[in-house]
Scaffold this motif. Sequence first.
Motif, PDB file in Angstrom:
ATOM      1  N   GLY A  66       0.767  -1.122   0.078  1.00  0.00           N
ATOM      2  CA  GLY A  66      -0.070   0.197  -0.068  1.00  0.00           C
ATOM      3  C   GLY A  66       0.927   1.423   0.253  1.00  0.00           C
ATOM      4  O   GLY A  66       0.205   2.223  -0.214  1.00  0.00           O
ATOM      5  N   ASP A  67       1.960   1.160   0.013  1.00  0.00           N
ATOM      6  CA  ASP A  67       2.827   2.445   0.002  1.00  0.00           C
ATOM      7  C   ASP A  67       3.752   2.699  -1.039  1.00  0.00           C
ATOM      8  O   ASP A  67       4.722   3.289  -1.001  1.00  0.00           O
ATOM      9  CB  ASP A  67       3.674   2.500   1.494  1.00  0.00           C
ATOM     10  N   LEU A  68       3.375   1.995  -2.230  1.00  0.00           N
ATOM     11  CA  LEU A  68       4.272   2.226  -3.463  1.00  0.00           C
ATOM     12  C   LEU A  68       4.166   3.530  -3.917  1.00  0.00           C
ATOM     13  O   LEU A  68       3.177   4.094  -3.929  1.00  0.00           O
ATOM     14  CB  LEU A  68       3.733   1.309  -4.431  1.00  0.00           C
TER      15      LEU A  68
ATOM     16  N   GLY B 179      10.087   2.893  -8.708  1.00  0.00           N
ATOM     17  CA  GLY B 179       9.078   2.720  -7.652  1.00  0.00           C
ATOM     18  C   GLY B 179       9.811   2.276  -6.398  1.00  0.00           C
ATOM     19  O   GLY B 179      10.950   1.686  -6.382  1.00  0.00           O
ATOM     20  N   ARG B 180       9.334   2.977  -5.340  1.00  0.00           N
ATOM     21  CA  ARG B 180       9.870   2.765  -3.985  1.00  0.00           C
ATOM     22  C   ARG B 180       8.582   2.409  -3.091  1.00  0.00           C
ATOM     23  O   ARG B 180       7.463   2.845  -3.106  1.00  0.00           O
ATOM     24  CB  ARG B 180      10.456   3.998  -3.488  1.00  0.00           C
TER      25      ARG B 180
ATOM     26  N   ARG C  57      13.017  -0.526  -0.371  1.00  0.00           N
ATOM     27  CA  ARG C  57      13.090  -1.377  -1.828  1.00  0.00           C
ATOM     28  C   ARG C  57      12.963  -0.254  -3.007  1.00  0.00           C
ATOM     29  O   ARG C  57      11.841   0.401  -2.989  1.00  0.00           O
ATOM     30  CB  ARG C  57      12.195  -2.509  -1.672  1.00  0.00           C
ATOM     31  N   LEU C  58      13.627  -0.336  -3.933  1.00  0.00           N
ATOM     32  CA  LEU C  58      13.633   0.211  -5.217  1.00  0.00           C
ATOM     33  C   LEU C  58      13.667  -0.576  -6.498  1.00  0.00           C
ATOM     34  O   LEU C  58      14.648  -1.561  -6.634  1.00  0.00           O
ATOM     35  CB  LEU C  58      15.015   1.346  -5.148  1.00  0.00           C
TER      36      LEU C  58
ATOM     37  N   ASN D 211      17.495  -2.612   0.807  1.00  0.00           N
ATOM     38  CA  ASN D 211      18.193  -1.868   1.985  1.00  0.00           C
ATOM     39  C   ASN D 211      18.710  -0.423   1.865  1.00  0.00           C
ATOM     40  O   ASN D 211      19.934  -0.189   1.885  1.00  0.00           O
ATOM     41  CB  ASN D 211      18.948  -2.884   2.645  1.00  0.00           C
ATOM     42  N   SER D 212      17.936   0.299   0.827  1.00  0.00           N
ATOM     43  CA  SER D 212      18.427   1.479   0.477  1.00  0.00           C
ATOM     44  C   SER D 212      19.701   1.698  -0.239  1.00  0.00           C
ATOM     45  O   SER D 212      20.435   2.489  -0.281  1.00  0.00           O
ATOM     46  CB  SER D 212      18.351   2.490   1.866  1.00  0.00           C
ATOM     47  N   SER D 213      20.000   0.547  -0.840  1.00  0.00           N
ATOM     48  CA  SER D 213      21.484   0.551  -1.653  1.00  0.00           C
ATOM     49  C   SER D 213      21.059   0.865  -2.926  1.00  0.00           C
ATOM     50  O   SER D 213      20.129   1.225  -3.451  1.00  0.00           O
ATOM     51  CB  SER D 213      21.921  -0.970  -1.472  1.00  0.00           C
TER      52      SER D 213
END
Length: 235
Positions: free
Chosen positions: A144-146, A167-168, A174-175, A196-198
Amino acid sequence: MVWVQVDWLSKAESPAIVAIARRAFSQSDDALASRSGHLPPGQQGLQTGHTAASRIIRGQTEAMADENRKANGKAAPAKAGETPENAEAQAQAETSGAAQQGEQAAPKAKKEKPPAPEDKPFAEFIQQEYLPALQKAIAATGIGDLELTFSQETLPSAGETCWQVRGRFAGGQRLFGIAFIKEDINGPKFFFCADNSSHPSTLEHFMGDERKVTLDLLVLYTAQRLNAQKWLARN
């Protein structure tokens, strides 16, 4: 005197002169007819001959008038028993009949099909069709937070700038992204992702085997690729 008049009228070209001559001969006939009961027998014979000659002259005059009307483009007199109203009604009926025949002969126009979403310009297709459809498909899996974006970004590990859908979700941890090398959904495309924001470090060819890309296929392939990462809620 009568034959002199015939020769003169045969040379007349003006419709006005012909009309005047017609009236003159008509009046002459009426005058002779009114006196026919008072003339002696010998003069009555002359009167009869004069009347016959007048009729010949009138016939020639009418023929010349018809020729003048034709030369001047004027219509011939109406036929006996025919009124202007009847002539107009007949003309309207003929016109209406011709119009109906034309409508019957004309083929019916085919209903035009609405343009396909893929026929839209590249940017309009991505913003108006692909992003809403992808958002809905991912939300159906329980995410729900895409957050989706569409902009020109530097391609990871390549340094080249191109249009990308990114998309995050999962709180920004996650990207994923779809890179369009050309402004064409059928052109070369790449997929990348990071957790993990990498930062993404690998590019993968995306939908390389599909020659004709549609909206449904683009959404399906994106969802399948995310599912392969086990990022969707059902995993």
